[in-house]
Design a protein around this motif. Structure first.
Motif, mmCIF file in Angstrom:
data_model
loop_
_atom_site.group_PDB
_atom_site.id
_atom_site.type_symbol
_atom_site.label_atom_id
_atom_site.label_comp_id
_atom_site.label_asym_id
_atom_site.label_seq_id
_atom_site.Cartn_x
_atom_site.Cartn_y
_atom_site.Cartn_z
ATOM 1 N N ALA A 34 0.854 -1.192 0.000
ATOM 2 C CA ALA A 34 0.000 0.000 0.000
ATOM 3 C C ALA A 34 0.886 1.238 0.000
ATOM 4 O O ALA A 34 1.937 1.265 0.638
ATOM 5 C CB ALA A 34 -0.900 0.014 1.225
ATOM 6 N N LEU A 35 0.457 2.254 -0.714
ATOM 7 C CA LEU A 35 1.125 3.540 -0.729
ATOM 8 C C LEU A 35 0.288 4.512 0.082
ATOM 9 O O LEU A 35 -0.888 4.721 -0.212
ATOM 10 C CB LEU A 35 1.278 4.053 -2.170
ATOM 11 N N VAL A 36 0.885 5.098 1.116
ATOM 12 C CA VAL A 36 0.214 6.095 1.935
ATOM 13 C C VAL A 36 0.799 7.444 1.549
ATOM 14 O O VAL A 36 1.991 7.687 1.728
ATOM 15 C CB VAL A 36 0.415 5.822 3.442
ATOM 16 N N LEU A 37 -0.045 8.308 0.998
ATOM 17 C CA LEU A 37 0.389 9.641 0.577
ATOM 18 C C LEU A 37 0.115 10.635 1.687
ATOM 19 O O LEU A 37 -1.038 10.919 1.994
ATOM 20 C CB LEU A 37 -0.330 10.049 -0.708
ATOM 21 N N GLY A 38 1.168 11.132 2.279
ATOM 22 C CA GLY A 38 1.057 12.084 3.376
ATOM 23 C C GLY A 38 1.297 11.400 4.703
ATOM 24 O O GLY A 38 0.646 10.404 5.019
ATOM 25 N N CYS A 39 2.256 11.904 5.457
ATOM 26 C CA CYS A 39 2.632 11.309 6.738
ATOM 27 C C CYS A 39 2.257 12.218 7.901
ATOM 28 O O CYS A 39 3.003 12.354 8.874
ATOM 29 C CB CYS A 39 4.130 11.005 6.750
ATOM 30 N N GLY A 40 1.094 12.842 7.795
ATOM 31 C CA GLY A 40 0.542 13.592 8.911
ATOM 32 C C GLY A 40 -0.155 12.628 9.853
ATOM 33 O O GLY A 40 0.011 11.406 9.734
ATOM 34 N N PRO A 41 -0.950 13.121 10.781
ATOM 35 C CA PRO A 41 -1.598 12.241 11.757
ATOM 36 C C PRO A 41 -2.426 11.117 11.128
ATOM 37 O O PRO A 41 -2.313 9.958 11.538
ATOM 38 C CB PRO A 41 -2.487 13.189 12.562
ATOM 39 N N ILE A 42 -3.232 11.416 10.133
ATOM 40 C CA ILE A 42 -4.081 10.385 9.529
ATOM 41 C C ILE A 42 -3.232 9.393 8.736
ATOM 42 O O ILE A 42 -3.435 8.177 8.826
ATOM 43 C CB ILE A 42 -5.179 11.028 8.663
ATOM 44 N N GLY A 43 -2.267 9.875 7.984
ATOM 45 C CA GLY A 43 -1.386 8.981 7.230
ATOM 46 C C GLY A 43 -0.581 8.065 8.135
ATOM 47 O O GLY A 43 -0.407 6.880 7.845
ATOM 48 N N LEU A 44 -0.086 8.605 9.249
ATOM 49 C CA LEU A 44 0.668 7.774 10.187
ATOM 50 C C LEU A 44 -0.216 6.718 10.836
ATOM 51 O O LEU A 44 0.199 5.569 11.010
ATOM 52 C CB LEU A 44 1.324 8.647 11.263
ATOM 53 N N LEU A 45 -1.442 7.097 11.197
ATOM 54 C CA LEU A 45 -2.358 6.119 11.792
ATOM 55 C C LEU A 45 -2.761 5.055 10.776
ATOM 56 O O LEU A 45 -2.892 3.873 11.124
ATOM 57 C CB LEU A 45 -3.579 6.833 12.375
ATOM 58 N N ALA A 46 -2.938 5.441 9.515
ATOM 59 C CA ALA A 46 -3.231 4.453 8.466
ATOM 60 C C ALA A 46 -2.045 3.517 8.288
ATOM 61 O O ALA A 46 -2.220 2.302 8.134
ATOM 62 C CB ALA A 46 -3.563 5.162 7.147
#
Length: 140
Positions: A34-46
């Motif tokens: 999986a590619l998670v775009l954005g490592c803010g709070p939601i991206g980190l939790l995902a």
């Protein structure tokens, strides 16, 4: 919110629910990428949730510190998208992922994610049935 719930934890309820909904809608399977775009709070939790499900996560962001932080949340690979560089052209060299080398700095010694095994689903894919026990995995 219950009075006994610390505010530090209560403030994570909303971003956690968004991250979990996004992951659940993609129906990931252990071993997929999986590619998670954005490592803010939601991206980190995902990222955290996906890795708990056995998914190989590649996390990408434009901020180097966020990219580094994603590793602490379980990202197997990370990509720093460098906005300071000129937008890549078709003639520039490419990374092994096929991305123009001028736009991405890859920070892993592992092989890139295999797009053929991606957890991405079609936008027209129906969301999981909320009444299904597998729609909202628990105990992970």
């Amino acid at each position: 919110m219950p009075d006994t719930l610390p505010m530090e934890l209560a403030s994570l309820c909303e971003p956690t629910s968004i991250a979990m909904q996004a992951v659940n809608r993609s129906r990931p399977q252990a071993g997929e990428h999986a590619l998670v775009l954005g490592c803010g709070p939601i991206g980190l939790l995902a990222t955290l949730y996906l890795t708990s499900l056995g998914v190989h996560v590649v996390a990408a962001d434009t901020v180097p510190e966020r990219v580094a932080f994603a590793r602490r949340f379980g990202a197997a690979d990370t990509l720093h998208v460098d906005l300071e560089r000129e937008f890549p052209t078709a003639g520039q060299p490419r990374c092994s992922t096929g991305t123009p080398a001028a736009s991405v700095r890859r920070s892993s010694s592992r092989r890139p994610a295999n797009p053929a095994r991606s957890t991405a689903r079609s936008a027209s894919s129906p969301p999981p049935d909320a009444s299904s026990p597998s729609a909202f995995p628990t105990g992970r």
